[in-house]
Motif scaffolding. Structure first.
Motif, PDB file in Angstrom:
ATOM      1  N   UNK A 147       0.856  -1.033  -0.003  1.00 23.59           N
ATOM      2  CA  UNK A 147       0.014   0.079  -0.099  1.00 23.59           C
ATOM      3  C   UNK A 147       0.764   1.202   0.289  1.00 23.59           C
ATOM      4  N   UNK A 148       0.439   2.396  -0.671  1.00 24.14           N
ATOM      5  CA  UNK A 148       1.146   3.487  -0.780  1.00 24.14           C
ATOM      6  C   UNK A 148       0.840   4.315   0.501  1.00 24.14           C
ATOM      7  N   UNK A 149       1.784   5.087   1.267  1.00 28.07           N
ATOM      8  CA  UNK A 149       1.424   5.822   2.242  1.00 28.07           C
ATOM      9  C   UNK A 149       1.278   7.443   1.917  1.00 28.07           C
ATOM     10  N   UNK A 150       0.436   8.162   2.060  1.00 21.66           N
ATOM     11  CA  UNK A 150       0.469   9.771   1.848  1.00 21.66           C
ATOM     12  C   UNK A 150       1.552  10.300   2.975  1.00 21.66           C
ATOM     13  N   UNK A 151       2.113  11.305   2.666  1.00 21.03           N
ATOM     14  CA  UNK A 151       2.981  11.873   3.513  1.00 21.03           C
ATOM     15  C   UNK A 151       2.290  12.110   5.003  1.00 21.03           C
ATOM     16  N   UNK A 152       1.086  12.498   5.412  1.00 22.36           N
ATOM     17  CA  UNK A 152       0.535  12.606   6.496  1.00 22.36           C
ATOM     18  C   UNK A 152       0.458  11.202   7.022  1.00 22.36           C
ATOM     19  N   UNK A 153      -0.102  10.288   6.291  1.00 19.80           N
ATOM     20  CA  UNK A 153      -0.269   8.872   6.856  1.00 19.80           C
ATOM     21  C   UNK A 153       1.181   8.501   7.468  1.00 19.80           C
ATOM     22  N   UNK A 154       2.306   8.686   6.718  1.00 18.55           N
ATOM     23  CA  UNK A 154       3.662   8.146   6.941  1.00 18.55           C
ATOM     24  C   UNK A 154       4.213   9.033   8.221  1.00 18.55           C
ATOM     25  N   UNK A 155       3.784  10.280   8.456  1.00 17.85           N
ATOM     26  CA  UNK A 155       4.255  10.784   9.669  1.00 17.85           C
ATOM     27  C   UNK A 155       3.413  10.292  10.783  1.00 17.85           C
ATOM     28  N   UNK A 156       2.188  10.220  10.798  1.00 20.06           N
ATOM     29  CA  UNK A 156       1.409   9.593  11.831  1.00 20.06           C
ATOM     30  C   UNK A 156       1.729   8.276  12.240  1.00 20.06           C
ATOM     31  N   UNK A 201      -7.941  13.713  12.807  1.00 22.50           N
ATOM     32  CA  UNK A 201      -7.005  12.554  13.306  1.00 22.50           C
ATOM     33  C   UNK A 201      -7.659  11.050  12.967  1.00 22.50           C
ATOM     34  N   UNK A 202      -8.912  11.009  13.443  1.00 28.17           N
ATOM     35  CA  UNK A 202      -9.597   9.696  13.245  1.00 28.17           C
ATOM     36  C   UNK A 202      -9.773   9.366  11.761  1.00 28.17           C
ATOM     37  N   UNK A 203      -9.897  10.216  10.780  1.00 21.20           N
ATOM     38  CA  UNK A 203      -9.714  10.043   9.457  1.00 21.20           C
ATOM     39  C   UNK A 203      -8.448   9.239   9.078  1.00 21.20           C
ATOM     40  N   UNK A 204      -7.442  10.025   9.462  1.00 25.26           N
ATOM     41  CA  UNK A 204      -6.150   9.258   8.876  1.00 25.26           C
ATOM     42  C   UNK A 204      -5.734   8.014   9.598  1.00 25.26           C
ATOM     43  N   UNK A 205      -6.264   7.934  10.968  1.00 27.17           N
ATOM     44  CA  UNK A 205      -6.109   6.557  11.636  1.00 27.17           C
ATOM     45  C   UNK A 205      -7.022   5.472  10.704  1.00 27.17           C
ATOM     46  N   UNK A 206      -8.150   5.845  10.489  1.00 25.06           N
ATOM     47  CA  UNK A 206      -9.061   4.962   9.767  1.00 25.06           C
ATOM     48  C   UNK A 206      -8.397   4.515   8.471  1.00 25.06           C
ATOM     49  N   UNK A 207      -7.628   5.530   7.926  1.00 22.64           N
ATOM     50  CA  UNK A 207      -7.104   5.189   6.434  1.00 22.64           C
ATOM     51  C   UNK A 207      -6.142   4.156   6.696  1.00 22.64           C
ATOM     52  N   UNK A 208      -5.284   4.234   7.762  1.00 15.79           N
ATOM     53  CA  UNK A 208      -4.092   3.534   8.141  1.00 15.79           C
ATOM     54  C   UNK A 208      -4.493   2.203   8.210  1.00 15.79           C
ATOM     55  N   UNK A 209      -5.599   2.054   9.067  1.00 20.23           N
ATOM     56  CA  UNK A 209      -6.127   0.723   9.596  1.00 20.23           C
ATOM     57  C   UNK A 209      -6.655   0.000   8.409  1.00 20.23           C
ATOM     58  N   UNK A 210      -7.110   0.687   7.376  1.00 16.77           N
ATOM     59  CA  UNK A 210      -7.543  -0.150   6.314  1.00 16.77           C
ATOM     60  C   UNK A 210      -6.274  -0.612   5.571  1.00 16.77           C
ATOM     61  N   UNK A 211      -5.292  -0.189   5.654  1.00 12.42           N
ATOM     62  CA  UNK A 211      -4.046  -0.657   4.747  1.00 12.42           C
ATOM     63  C   UNK A 211      -3.193  -1.618   5.870  1.00 12.42           C
ATOM     64  N   UNK A 212      -3.733  -1.960   6.937  1.00 11.47           N
ATOM     65  CA  UNK A 212      -3.272  -2.995   7.875  1.00 11.47           C
ATOM     66  C   UNK A 212      -4.504  -3.709   8.247  1.00 11.47           C
ATOM     67  N   UNK A 213      -5.273  -4.475   7.637  1.00 15.96           N
ATOM     68  CA  UNK A 213      -6.231  -5.351   8.018  1.00 15.96           C
ATOM     69  C   UNK A 213      -6.074  -5.971   9.393  1.00 15.96           C
ATOM     70  N   UNK A 214      -6.882  -6.205  10.328  1.00 13.08           N
ATOM     71  CA  UNK A 214      -6.784  -6.677  11.583  1.00 13.08           C
ATOM     72  C   UNK A 214      -6.515  -8.213  11.743  1.00 13.08           C
TER      73      UNK A 214
END
Length: 242
Positions: free
Chosen positions: A160-169, A201-214
């Motif tokens: 998966x490709x991370x956006x700069x904001x996702x990578x920093x977070x 913040x919740x939006x970006x965490x949600x996006x990260x979670x989608x790239x790391x299925x539980x």
């Protein structure tokens, strides 16, 4: 298990003055830091791509081609790497801009070596030390790997490709695994010049979670009313630095 006490902080020093590099390198190594040096921003970025992210960057402001501000902008697209500016530029506007947007600290040359070492120690203690191997991609556990310079996340081999904001977070969360990081700290660190609320913040965490299925394990856990916590599958002995 990675233990914070086993990790030697890695510092990358960038300056076009060989004399400055020699002085800083000797002082830091004498204090048992791992030190790499580069004579330009371009060389520094290439070194990071090859060797992995440092725990701290010390850089000059005025350098040929890529100045310290541009270097910081490039680094911020990869991760939340703390920076100390070490420069002969003693202009109020430059100092304010550096501290307001790019750097944790600002030291004017000529400098006192012991003061530099004290400021390095303070920044590392406050920010924390990334408790994983620095080689790219970083192996978080048997399922998850992350290449920050390329902004790529690999989960069970799927990229998966991370956006700069996702990578920093993600880097901030990984820097304190097992520790709940308060909302306000994440918001101030991510968006220091904006009035933002937890919803963003919740939006970006949600996006990260989608790239790391539980698959039975949630990497980013929410502690309601407090903040977020990164829980790797393999335990990491963490260190609170915020």
């Amino acid at each position: 298990m990675y233990k914070i006490d086993d990790i030697v902080p890695s510092i990358l020093v960038i300056d076009d003055s060989p004399e400055t590099l020699q002085i800083v390198r000797f002082a830091l190594r004498r204090t048992n830091y791992e030190v790499s040096t580069a004579v330009s921003g371009e060389e520094a970025l290439e070194m990071i791509r090859d060797r992995g992210l440092p725990h701290l960057v010390i850089c000059d402001l005025r350098m040929p081609r890529m100045d310290g501000f541009e270097l910081c902008r490039q680094l911020s697209r990869w991760a939340d790497i703390p920076v100390i500016m070490l420069t002969a530029v003693d202009e109020p506007d430059a100092i304010v801009e550096a501290l307001d947007q790019y750097a944790e600290d600002y030291i004017v040359k000529p400098f006192v070596v012991d003061e530099l070492l004290a400021r390095v120690k303070r920044v590392l203690k406050r920010i924390g030390i990334f408790p994983y191997p620095r080689e790219m991609p970083v192996a978080i556990d048997g399922l998850l790997r992350i290449d920050f310079p390329q902004r790529q996340l690999f989960y069970e081999g799927q990229e998966s490709v991370l956006t700069p904001t996702e990578a920093r977070l993600l880097y901030m969360l990984l820097r304190q695994p097992g520790q709940t990081i308060p909302y306000d700290y994440l918001l101030r660190r991510m968006w220091p010049h904006e009035m933002v609320f937890e919803d963003r913040l919740h939006v970006f965490v949600h996006r990260l979670r989608n790239k790391m299925p539980s698959n039975g394990h949630q990497y980013i856990a929410l502690e309601r009313g407090a903040g977020y916590r990164f829980d790797p599958c393999v335990a990491v002995e963490a260190h609170a630095g915020f």
